[in-house]
Enzyme design. Structure first.
Site, PDB file in Angstrom:
ATOM      1  N   THR A  48      36.312  40.946  33.224  1.00 40.07           N
ATOM      2  CA  THR A  48      37.736  41.139  33.006  1.00 40.07           C
ATOM      3  C   THR A  48      38.478  39.896  33.484  1.00 40.07           C
ATOM      4  O   THR A  48      38.155  39.335  34.536  1.00 40.07           O
ATOM      5  CB  THR A  48      38.265  42.443  33.641  1.00 40.07           C
ATOM      6  OG1 THR A  48      39.661  42.566  33.316  1.00 40.07           O
ATOM      7  CG2 THR A  48      38.092  42.491  35.142  1.00 40.07           C
ATOM      8  N   GLU A  49      39.446  39.457  32.674  1.00 40.00           N
ATOM      9  CA  GLU A  49      40.081  38.153  32.897  1.00 40.00           C
ATOM     10  C   GLU A  49      40.788  38.048  34.240  1.00 40.00           C
ATOM     11  O   GLU A  49      40.965  36.956  34.768  1.00 40.00           O
ATOM     12  CB  GLU A  49      41.091  37.864  31.770  1.00 40.00           C
ATOM     13  CG  GLU A  49      42.306  38.801  31.798  1.00 40.00           C
ATOM     14  CD  GLU A  49      43.276  38.555  30.644  1.00 40.00           C
ATOM     15  OE1 GLU A  49      42.901  37.901  29.669  1.00 40.00           O
ATOM     16  OE2 GLU A  49      44.423  39.026  30.755  1.00 40.00           O
TER      17      GLU A  49
END
Lengths: 219, 225
Positions: free
Chosen positions: B47-48
């Site tokens: 997840t960024e």
């Protein structure tokens, strides 16, 4: 030199000047230094340029600062969200300027500022409207765009624990932009849940060394 | 004849992600792919906002405000998880360390250009997030979208009219009516759903090639890294 341990968020933000560029940590509300922002609202600095991933959620934190009309310009990657009504209103009324930056470029531009890099070429954004007017260069057969560092006058960061040296430990995905912002501002102010004595943090677990941190306040 | 539902498209994408891949799922529709990943596939979610080995939504009442996905929804950590800052997270993308990303789209061109961040409408508030970094960074860029917009216009086009997210970056398109590989300016039709290759050729204005009778599409069990 140790970081200055402040007794209150108000003491920590007392020196923020009008027109400052303020780096504000957080991804949505995770890592958002809400108490420091509330203190900045009371302190009254205005005409600010704010650099943050989003442009406020709901009515608290960054959204509250925007609602008071203290922010002239937002530099961010993702202003539009389901709960960004404060920013949306200001933007539609033409009362706030927006510089939209791809999220990785936003992080890397602050990293560059903190690391003494003059500018860097990145493939992100090449050939898109967000790279218009930028210098480009083909490197290894791929188009790259020249990006400039983003420096802050002040960084406001929400973290988990600090020691009296200013060493900082974060918690889970609330870490996000904190570590790069801490390096990229002239004055870095960190709010934490707990300040512990020197020697109590595991040196292997420190993410932001105290050298980057000017003021710490427990909230 | 009708095509796949959004959930069925998500299942199809999940089927084609090779075991052990490092994968980023974009916000919105692509997030649903996670629901179809098979236990034991070894697929790792990135997840960024700074995490690997992201787990599913927590049980009611166990939300941790410090633990969210890119859509700011609560998630969990699985054994083997790690956290890192945003600069490191995007260096993973840009540096080519992610195997697959799955993104939504307004339009994709036959040459793989992607438009998914801005309609260009005068009153729209633009937001790009990590889409441009993912589009140019992940080794394979999968797009999930309906093949036709609500007004009936195709979303797989000769050239994007919406502002671009990335140039020549999309490798495969999963839609309700067909799966396409984008290779050398052509869209190779791998599978169709509730339609035929000939029908797609009539309705789309891009160079198409019939790959529906090609050897089996890749299945996780056949693509061990």
């Amino acid at each position: 030199m140790s970081a200055r341990l402040c007794v209150s968020p108000d003491e920590a933000v007392a020196e923020v000047e009008d027109g400052s560029t303020v780096l504000i940590g957080g991804f949505g509300m995770a890592g958002m230094p809400v108490q420091l922002i509330d203190a900045l609202i009371r302190q009254g600095a205005t005409g600010l340029t704010v650099v943050s991933n989003n442009a406020g959620n709901g009515d608290t934190g960054l959204a509250a600062l925007l609602a008071k009309g203290r922010v002239r310009k937002m530099i961010c990657s993702f202003p539009r969200q389901v709960d960004s009504w404060v920013f949306d209103g200001l933007y539609r009324e033409g009362r706030i300027e927006l510089e939209l930056v791809p999220q990785g470029n936003l992080a890397e531009r602050m990293r560059a500022a903190g690391a003494g890099i003059g500018a860097f070429f990145t493939p992100t954004g090449a050939g898109t409207p967000l790279a218009e007017g930028r210098e480009t260069r083909e490197i290894d057969g791929r188009l790259h765009v020249l990006e400039a560092p983003i420096r802050g006058d002040v960084a406001l960061i929400g973290a988990h624990r600090a020691d009296r040296m200013g060493n900082i430990v974060y918690r889970k995905t609330a870490r996000n932009f904190g570590p790069v912002m801490a390096t990229a501002a002239r004055s870095t102010i960190v709010q934490v849940h707990e300040v512990v004595d020197i020697g109590e943090l595991d040196p292997e677990a420190v993410v932001t060394p105290g050298l980057y941190v000017d003021k710490v306040v427990a909230v | 004849m009708s095509g796949l539902t959004k959930d069925e498209i998500a299942a199809l994408v999940a089927r084609d992600i090779p075991p052990g891949s490092y994968v980023n799922l974009g916000i919105g529709l692509p997030t649903q792919v996670a629901d179809h990943l098979v236990d034991g596939s070894g697929v790792v979610l990135h997840t960024e906002n700074g995490m690997l080995v992201m787990g599913p939504r927590p049980a009611e009442g166990e939300h941790d405000p410090d633990l969210t996905n890119a859509g700011k929804q609560p998630v969990t950590e699985l054994p083997g998880a790690s956290y890192f800052d945003s600069a490191a997270s995007f260096a993973m993308m840009r540096g080519g360390h992610l195997d697959v990303c799955v993104l939504g789209a307004f339009q994709v061109s036959a040459t793989g250009d992607l438009a998914n961040w801005h309609t260009g409408a005068a009153d729209a508030i633009p937001a790009v997030g990590g889409a441009m970094d993912l589009a140019i960074g992940a080794r394979s860029v999968f797009v999930m979208m309906t093949l036709f917009a609500k007004d009936g216009s195709p979303k797989l086009v000769p050239e994007c009219t919406y502002p671009l997210t990335g140039v020549a970056c999309v490798t495969r398109v999963y839609s309700d009516l067909a799966v396409f590989d984008l290779v050398g300016g052509e869209a190779i039709v791998r599978e169709t759903f509730g339609t035929t290759y000939d029908d797609l050729e009539r309705r789309l204005d891009v160079p198409l090639r019939d790959g529906t009778r090609a050897p089996d599409p890749p299945h996780p069990s056949k693509e061990i890294r």
